[in-house]
Design an enzyme around this catalytic site. Structure first.
Site, PDB file in Angstrom:
ATOM      1  N   SER A 118       0.983  -0.859  -0.096  1.00 40.57           N
ATOM      2  CA  SER A 118       0.268   0.081  -0.357  1.00 40.57           C
ATOM      3  C   SER A 118       0.632   1.504   0.643  1.00 40.57           C
ATOM      4  O   SER A 118       1.998   1.478   0.343  1.00 40.57           O
ATOM      5  CB  SER A 118      -1.003  -0.003   1.266  1.00 40.57           C
TER       6      SER A 118
HETATM    7  N1  SAM Z   1      -0.679  -4.936   3.804  1.00 34.43           N
HETATM    8  C1  SAM Z   1      -0.003  -5.415   3.042  1.00 34.43           C
HETATM    9  C2  SAM Z   1       1.431  -4.941   2.594  1.00 34.43           C
HETATM   10  O1  SAM Z   1       1.989  -4.092   4.228  1.00 34.43           O
HETATM   11  O2  SAM Z   1       2.432  -5.073   2.241  1.00 34.43           O
HETATM   12  C3  SAM Z   1      -0.874  -4.922   1.453  1.00 34.43           C
HETATM   13  C4  SAM Z   1      -1.976  -6.007   1.136  1.00 34.43           C
HETATM   14  S1  SAM Z   1      -1.963  -6.167  -0.331  1.00 34.43           S
HETATM   15  C5  SAM Z   1      -3.172  -4.507  -0.292  1.00 34.43           C
HETATM   16  C6  SAM Z   1      -4.050  -6.637   0.083  1.00 34.43           C
HETATM   17  C7  SAM Z   1      -3.583  -8.326   0.523  1.00 34.43           C
HETATM   18  O3  SAM Z   1      -4.599  -9.135   0.700  1.00 34.43           O
HETATM   19  C8  SAM Z   1      -3.580  -9.122  -0.761  1.00 34.43           C
HETATM   20  O4  SAM Z   1      -1.597  -9.606  -0.744  1.00 34.43           O
HETATM   21  C9  SAM Z   1      -3.828 -10.566  -0.914  1.00 34.43           C
HETATM   22  O5  SAM Z   1      -3.385 -11.935  -1.224  1.00 34.43           O
HETATM   23  C10 SAM Z   1      -4.979 -10.623   0.739  1.00 34.43           C
HETATM   24  N2  SAM Z   1      -6.058 -10.954   0.473  1.00 34.43           N
HETATM   25  C11 SAM Z   1      -6.739 -10.693   0.010  1.00 34.43           C
HETATM   26  N3  SAM Z   1      -8.377 -11.604   0.473  1.00 34.43           N
HETATM   27  C12 SAM Z   1      -7.010 -12.249   1.562  1.00 34.43           C
HETATM   28  C13 SAM Z   1      -8.180 -13.394   2.176  1.00 34.43           C
HETATM   29  N4  SAM Z   1      -9.422 -13.014   2.655  1.00 34.43           N
HETATM   30  N5  SAM Z   1      -7.077 -13.695   3.485  1.00 34.43           N
HETATM   31  C14 SAM Z   1      -6.104 -13.248   3.381  1.00 34.43           C
HETATM   32  N6  SAM Z   1      -5.080 -12.785   2.743  1.00 34.43           N
HETATM   33  C15 SAM Z   1      -5.581 -11.839   1.730  1.00 34.43           C
END
Ligand code: SAM
Length: 207
Positions: free
Chosen positions: A52
Site C-alpha cells: 500500500s
Molecule cells: N498489508 C500488505 C503490505 O503491507 O504489503 C498489503 C496488502 S495488499 C493491499 C492485500 C493483500 O490481501 C494481498 O496480498 C491479498 O492476497 C490479500 N488477501 C486478499 N484476500 C484475502 C483473504 N481472504 N485472506 C488473507 N489475505 C487476503
C-alpha cells in the site's frame, strides 16, 4: 517520505512516525522496484497484489490508536510491511495471507529484520483467527463488501477494527469500535484497495 507524505498530511502519532522512519520499506518491494519504494503510491508485489501507499499505511496504523501492549490481527499480509510497522509498535501481530508465495516471502523478510512477534498464517483471513481471538485491534488491508460480523466478534471490549468497505472501484475506510455488546462505526477516508477474497469477502470470479 515521512516528512512530505505523512507528517505534512496530518499524521501526528509519534509511534507511527518513528516506525515509518525506522523500517526499511525498500526491503519489502521487488528488487527491480526498490528505487520507487519511498514514492507516494502503492507498488506491485507480484500475484496481482500491492504494497500500500506509505500514507495509507500510516493513516490506518494511527487509526488503530496503538499504545504498545496490543495483540493485533492483520488480514492481507502481502509484503509484510504493514505487519512490520504494527510489530514495531504493538506487543504481537497475527497476520493472514491467502497467497502462499507472498506469505513465505513476507516471513523471510520479517525474520531477516528480527521481527519475532509476527505470526503468519496462510489461508482465508475473512473469517478472522478465532483460535487467537480476542484481539485489541484488527486491520484489514484488502477491500471487503461489508464489515464481517466474524471480525467484530473477535474484538475485545474497547477494541478497534479498521477496514476498507465498498465495491471493486472505490471504498470507504471504516473504524468499528467495540463498546460492550455494541459497536460504534466511523467513516474515515475514501480509498482504493485490492479485494478481500474469501467467505466474508468477494468471490474470486468477480475479478
Ligand atoms: N498489508 C500488505 C503490505 O503491507 O504489503 C498489503 C496488502 S495488499 C493491499 C492485500 C493483500 O490481501 C494481498 O496480498 C491479498 O492476497 C490479500 N488477501 C486478499 N484476500 C484475502 C483473504 N481472504 N485472506 C488473507 N489475505 C487476503
Amino acid at each position: 517520505m515521512v516528512e512530505t507524505q505523512i507528517i505534512r498530511r496530518g499524521v501526528t502519532d509519534g509511534r507511527v512516525i518513528a516506525a515509518m522512519r525506522k523500517i526499511p520499506r525498500h526491503l519489502f518491494t521487488e528488487e527491480v522496484l526498490r528505487h520507487q519504494a519511498y514514492n507516494d503510491h502503492p507498488l506491485p508485489i507480484g500475484e496481482r497484489q500491492t504494497i500500500s501507499q506509505p500514507y495509507i499505511v500510516a493513516f490506518m496504523t494511527e487509526a488503530l490508536k496503538l499504545k504498545g501492549d496490543e495483540k493485533v490481527l492483520e488480514l492481507g499480509t502481502g509484503s509484510g510491511y504493514q505487519a512490520a510497522i504494527l510489530a514495531d509498535i504493538a506487543f504481537s501481530v497475527y497476520t493472514i495471507e491467502r497467497i502462499s508465495i507472498l506469505a513465505k516471502r513476507a516471513k523471510q523478510t520479517l525474520q531477516s529484520l528480527d521481527y519475532y512477534n509476527v505470526f503468519i498464517k496462510i489461508g482465508d483471513g475473512s473469517e478472522g483467527w478465532p483460535a487467537e481471538a480476542p484481539f485489541d485491534c484488527i486491520i484489514v488491508t484488502a477491500a471487503a463488501p461489508r464489515v464481517p460480523n466474524a471480525l467484530k466478534e473477535q474484538l475485545k471490549d474497547g477494541g478497534r477494527l479498521v477496514i476498507p468497505v465498498g465495491d471493486s472501484h472505490t471504498q470507504e475506510l471504516i473504524r468499528v469500535t467495540r463498546i460492550g455488546h455494541g459497536f460504534k462505526t466511523e467513516k474515515l477516508l475514501m480509498c482504493r484497495f485490492v479485494p478481500l477474497i474469501g467467505k466474508n469477502g468477494f468471490n474470486n470470479n468477480d475479478y
